[in-house]
Design an enzyme around this catalytic site. Sequence first.
Site, PDB file in Angstrom:
ATOM      1  N   TYR A  10      -1.336   0.268 -70.817  1.00  0.00           N
ATOM      2  CA  TYR A  10      -0.334  -0.043 -71.721  1.00  0.00           C
ATOM      3  C   TYR A  10      -0.847  -0.587 -73.071  1.00  0.00           C
ATOM      4  CZ  TYR A  10       4.013  -1.838 -73.976  1.00  0.00           C
ATOM      5  OH  TYR A  10       5.165  -2.284 -74.654  1.00  0.00           O
ATOM      6  N   VAL A  54       9.095  13.186 -74.214  1.00  0.00           N
ATOM      7  CA  VAL A  54       7.892  13.298 -75.511  1.00  0.00           C
ATOM      8  C   VAL A  54       6.650  13.455 -75.247  1.00  0.00           C
ATOM      9  CG1 VAL A  54       9.387  11.597 -76.820  1.00  0.00           C
ATOM     10  CG2 VAL A  54       7.540  10.407 -75.388  1.00  0.00           C
TER      11      VAL A  54
HETATM   12  P1  NAP Z   1      13.333   0.547 -72.057  1.00  0.00           P
HETATM   13  O1  NAP Z   1      14.569  -0.350 -71.920  1.00  0.00           O
HETATM   14  O2  NAP Z   1      12.507   0.606 -70.708  1.00  0.00           O
HETATM   15  O3  NAP Z   1      13.750   1.749 -72.575  1.00  0.00           O
HETATM   16  C1  NAP Z   1      12.736   2.977 -72.564  1.00  0.00           C
HETATM   17  C2  NAP Z   1      13.406   4.110 -73.428  1.00  0.00           C
HETATM   18  O4  NAP Z   1      12.217   5.263 -73.300  1.00  0.00           O
HETATM   19  C3  NAP Z   1      14.651   4.649 -72.731  1.00  0.00           C
HETATM   20  O5  NAP Z   1      15.430   5.206 -73.524  1.00  0.00           O
HETATM   21  C4  NAP Z   1      13.812   5.948 -71.779  1.00  0.00           C
HETATM   22  O6  NAP Z   1      14.772   6.959 -71.327  1.00  0.00           O
HETATM   23  C5  NAP Z   1      12.676   6.282 -72.896  1.00  0.00           C
HETATM   24  N1  NAP Z   1      11.672   7.197 -72.256  1.00  0.00           N
HETATM   25  C6  NAP Z   1      11.059   6.553 -71.363  1.00  0.00           C
HETATM   26  N2  NAP Z   1      10.107   7.845 -70.996  1.00  0.00           N
HETATM   27  C7  NAP Z   1      10.180   8.745 -71.805  1.00  0.00           C
HETATM   28  C8  NAP Z   1       9.643   9.991 -72.067  1.00  0.00           C
HETATM   29  N3  NAP Z   1       8.783  10.538 -71.544  1.00  0.00           N
HETATM   30  N4  NAP Z   1      10.360  10.805 -73.012  1.00  0.00           N
HETATM   31  C9  NAP Z   1      11.431  10.414 -73.842  1.00  0.00           C
HETATM   32  N5  NAP Z   1      11.810   9.063 -73.546  1.00  0.00           N
HETATM   33  C10 NAP Z   1      11.343   8.247 -72.451  1.00  0.00           C
HETATM   34  O7  NAP Z   1      12.061  -0.211 -73.097  1.00  0.00           O
HETATM   35  P2  NAP Z   1      12.334  -1.049 -74.303  1.00  0.00           P
HETATM   36  O8  NAP Z   1      11.933  -2.333 -73.822  1.00  0.00           O
HETATM   37  O9  NAP Z   1      13.526  -0.737 -74.805  1.00  0.00           O
HETATM   38  O10 NAP Z   1      10.956  -0.608 -74.940  1.00  0.00           O
HETATM   39  C11 NAP Z   1      11.113   0.364 -76.110  1.00  0.00           C
HETATM   40  C12 NAP Z   1       9.811   0.313 -76.879  1.00  0.00           C
HETATM   41  O11 NAP Z   1       9.317  -1.087 -77.466  1.00  0.00           O
HETATM   42  C13 NAP Z   1       8.561   0.887 -75.918  1.00  0.00           C
HETATM   43  O12 NAP Z   1       7.818   1.843 -76.796  1.00  0.00           O
HETATM   44  C14 NAP Z   1       8.105  -0.404 -75.695  1.00  0.00           C
HETATM   45  O13 NAP Z   1       6.544  -0.332 -75.294  1.00  0.00           O
HETATM   46  C15 NAP Z   1       8.137  -1.284 -76.986  1.00  0.00           C
HETATM   47  N6  NAP Z   1       8.123  -2.589 -76.636  1.00  0.00           N
HETATM   48  C16 NAP Z   1       8.856  -3.536 -75.874  1.00  0.00           C
HETATM   49  C17 NAP Z   1       8.847  -4.645 -75.733  1.00  0.00           C
HETATM   50  C18 NAP Z   1       9.647  -5.639 -75.211  1.00  0.00           C
HETATM   51  O14 NAP Z   1       9.565  -6.636 -74.895  1.00  0.00           O
HETATM   52  N7  NAP Z   1      10.899  -5.033 -74.415  1.00  0.00           N
HETATM   53  C19 NAP Z   1       7.757  -5.528 -76.377  1.00  0.00           C
HETATM   54  C20 NAP Z   1       6.969  -4.667 -77.220  1.00  0.00           C
HETATM   55  C21 NAP Z   1       6.996  -3.326 -77.314  1.00  0.00           C
HETATM   56  P3  NAP Z   1      15.599   6.864 -69.962  1.00  0.00           P
HETATM   57  O15 NAP Z   1      16.617   5.830 -70.415  1.00  0.00           O
HETATM   58  O16 NAP Z   1      16.184   8.470 -69.981  1.00  0.00           O
HETATM   59  O17 NAP Z   1      14.876   6.407 -69.063  1.00  0.00           O
END
Ligand code: NAP
Length: 241
Positions: free
Chosen positions: A151, A60
């Site tokens: 972040y 992205v």
């Molecule tokens: P995650 O399990 O680490 O998954 C991240 C996802 O983003 C994966 O599908 C990954 O693809 C994709 N990704 C990473 N870099 C990318 C790039 N350059 N281009 C396209 N796709 C990319 O993360 P998550 O915990 O589900 O988090 C999802 C969202 O929620 C994020 O924006 C995070 O900041 C936000 N968030 C999470 C939490 C939490 O507690 N987990 C809290 C607040 C906000 P691959 O599978 O190919 O690596």
Amino acid sequence: MSVALVTGGSRGIGRVIAENLAKDGFNIAICYSGNEQAAQETIELCKKHGVQAMFIKADVSNSGEVTELFAQIKELLGPVEVLVNNAGITKDGLLLRMTEEDFDKVIDINLKGTFLCTKVAIKDMLKAKVGRIINITSIVGVQGNPGQSNYCASKAGIIGFTKSVAREYGSKNITVNAIAPGFIQTAMTDVLPEDVKNAYLKQIPLARFGTAEDVANVVSFLASEKASYITGQVIEVTGGM
Ligand code: NAP
């Protein structure tokens, strides 16, 4: 049938968002950065709900790949009506130890990625005279967090971006909102040490960590007709943290 794109839909919160939107009747596109097997698994889960679903590898933060991503979705499924900017990464470290590279990488994927995808998506939304953009920020983008200045800056940037684009395109029937999750159990948070997790838990009035479903339910609401008079908002999904 309308088309929803979930960036970073291969794993974690993005996968459950995609599956929920498929359940709601949207045809689904997801993009991912490297994990093809996980992306394939998400697509299989979505197809179980009787909709069309596709995955494309696209970074992205790369404008050429983002343009190509939207072109392929349009060709195979049609124009994107619901965009969920969910792809995100962390590269944590205290400020004095944080490298310029780690700062840039997090801003590029989390914030610039949201800008690039929104900019391409909005052109077709303007033509269709309808659109929903849902940006996944974080509660730490509001509150700050030691060790996550890159972040938190990226997530605070997403909030300002959301409110600005909502004001620019509200009159065109395009809503733009953000969801600020708290501590959600995914690969991103699994890596944290137990004492850090326990410290977070003590700050959560609902006394449990969030699930990807908790976030995905709010995405489904914002994508639905029921949310048609909501724009420019940041909805916290934190268990009251
Ligand atoms: P995650 O399990 O680490 O998954 C991240 C996802 O983003 C994966 O599908 C990954 O693809 C994709 N990704 C990473 N870099 C990318 C790039 N350059 N281009 C396209 N796709 C990319 O993360 P998550 O915990 O589900 O988090 C999802 C969202 O929620 C994020 O924006 C995070 O900041 C936000 N968030 C999470 C939490 C939490 O507690 N987990 C809290 C607040 C906000 P691959 O599978 O190919 O690596």
